[in-house]
Write a protein that holds these residues in place. Structure first.
Motif, short mmCIF file in Angstrom:
data_model
loop_
_atom_site.label_atom_id
_atom_site.label_comp_id
_atom_site.label_asym_id
_atom_site.label_seq_id
_atom_site.Cartn_x
_atom_site.Cartn_y
_atom_site.Cartn_z
N LEU A 166 0.88 -1.15 0.00
CA LEU A 166 0.00 0.00 0.00
C LEU A 166 0.92 1.21 0.00
O LEU A 166 1.73 1.36 0.91
CB LEU A 166 -0.91 0.01 1.23
CG LEU A 166 -1.73 1.28 1.44
CD1 LEU A 166 -2.77 1.43 0.31
CD2 LEU A 166 -2.42 1.27 2.80
N ILE A 167 0.82 2.02 -1.04
CA ILE A 167 1.68 3.19 -1.15
C ILE A 167 0.80 4.43 -1.01
O ILE A 167 -0.18 4.59 -1.73
CB ILE A 167 2.45 3.21 -2.48
CG1 ILE A 167 3.28 1.92 -2.62
CG2 ILE A 167 3.34 4.45 -2.57
CD1 ILE A 167 3.94 1.72 -3.96
N VAL A 168 1.17 5.27 -0.05
CA VAL A 168 0.40 6.48 0.25
C VAL A 168 1.28 7.69 -0.03
O VAL A 168 2.37 7.82 0.51
CB VAL A 168 -0.06 6.49 1.73
CG1 VAL A 168 -0.87 7.74 2.03
CG2 VAL A 168 -0.83 5.23 2.07
N HIS A 169 0.78 8.55 -0.90
CA HIS A 169 1.50 9.78 -1.25
C HIS A 169 1.21 10.85 -0.20
O HIS A 169 0.22 10.78 0.51
CB HIS A 169 1.05 10.28 -2.63
CG HIS A 169 1.37 9.33 -3.72
ND1 HIS A 169 2.26 9.60 -4.72
CD2 HIS A 169 0.90 8.08 -3.99
CE1 HIS A 169 2.33 8.58 -5.54
NE2 HIS A 169 1.52 7.64 -5.11
N ASP A 170 2.05 11.86 -0.18
CA ASP A 170 1.88 12.94 0.78
C ASP A 170 0.56 13.69 0.58
O ASP A 170 0.02 14.25 1.53
CB ASP A 170 3.06 13.92 0.69
CG ASP A 170 4.36 13.26 1.13
OD1 ASP A 170 4.32 12.30 1.93
OD2 ASP A 170 5.43 13.70 0.67
N ASP A 171 0.03 13.67 -0.66
CA ASP A 171 -1.24 14.34 -0.93
C ASP A 171 -2.45 13.45 -0.65
O ASP A 171 -3.59 13.83 -0.90
CB ASP A 171 -1.29 14.86 -2.37
CG ASP A 171 -1.25 13.75 -3.41
OD1 ASP A 171 -1.22 12.55 -3.04
OD2 ASP A 171 -1.25 14.08 -4.62
N GLY A 172 -2.21 12.24 -0.15
CA GLY A 172 -3.30 11.33 0.18
C GLY A 172 -3.63 10.32 -0.90
O GLY A 172 -4.38 9.37 -0.66
N GLU A 173 -3.10 10.48 -2.10
CA GLU A 173 -3.32 9.51 -3.18
C GLU A 173 -2.74 8.16 -2.74
O GLU A 173 -1.72 8.11 -2.05
CB GLU A 173 -2.66 9.98 -4.47
CG GLU A 173 -2.85 9.06 -5.64
CD GLU A 173 -4.30 8.88 -6.06
OE1 GLU A 173 -4.63 7.78 -6.51
OE2 GLU A 173 -5.10 9.83 -5.92
N MET A 174 -3.40 7.07 -3.16
CA MET A 174 -2.96 5.72 -2.76
C MET A 174 -2.97 4.78 -3.95
O MET A 174 -3.79 4.92 -4.84
CB MET A 174 -3.92 5.14 -1.72
CG MET A 174 -4.00 5.85 -0.45
SD MET A 174 -5.17 4.99 0.64
CE MET A 174 -4.99 5.97 2.10
#
Length: 111
Positions: free
Chosen positions: A85-93
């Motif tokens: 599960l990869i979560v970006h700093d902007d909340g995109e996953m």
């Protein structure tokens, strides 16, 4: 960007290697906990796909436990989460490391 996975997971290792030039914090779900807000957002986005029903952890659960609340199951058994599960700093996953996801990350600046 945070990558939630398992150290022993081959798919997570592939993702980590591909993302080695990115700023990625790696969190092993067995060593550190996935924040409740991240789990809830991932469950809202991916639904039941977030549960890895092919895992040995899943097969070890009885039918009553398998029918339980997915969020509670993931908190109690973090290895049940499909990964990475990869979560970006902007909340995109993103979830998993299929060719389309790998291509997405290969196209990011700095990849």
């Amino acid at each position: 960007m945070q990558l939630y996975g398992l150290k022993a997971c081959d798919t997570c290792r592939k993702a980590r290697k591909a993302l080695q030039n990115q700023q990625v914090d790696y969190i092993d779900v067995r060593d550190g906990s996935v924040p409740d807000a991240v789990l809830a957002a991932a469950l809202a986005k991916f639904g039941d796909a977030l549960l890895n029903r092919a895992s040995t952890t899943w097969r070890g659960l009885d039918a009553v436990a398998q029918a339980g609340d997915p969020l509670a199951l993931l908190k109690a058994h973090p290895a049940l989460m499909k990964r990475p599960l990869i979560v970006h700093d902007d909340g995109e996953m993103t979830l998993g490391w299929k060719p389309d996801v790998a291509a997405y990350y290969a196209a990011l600046p700095g990849a």
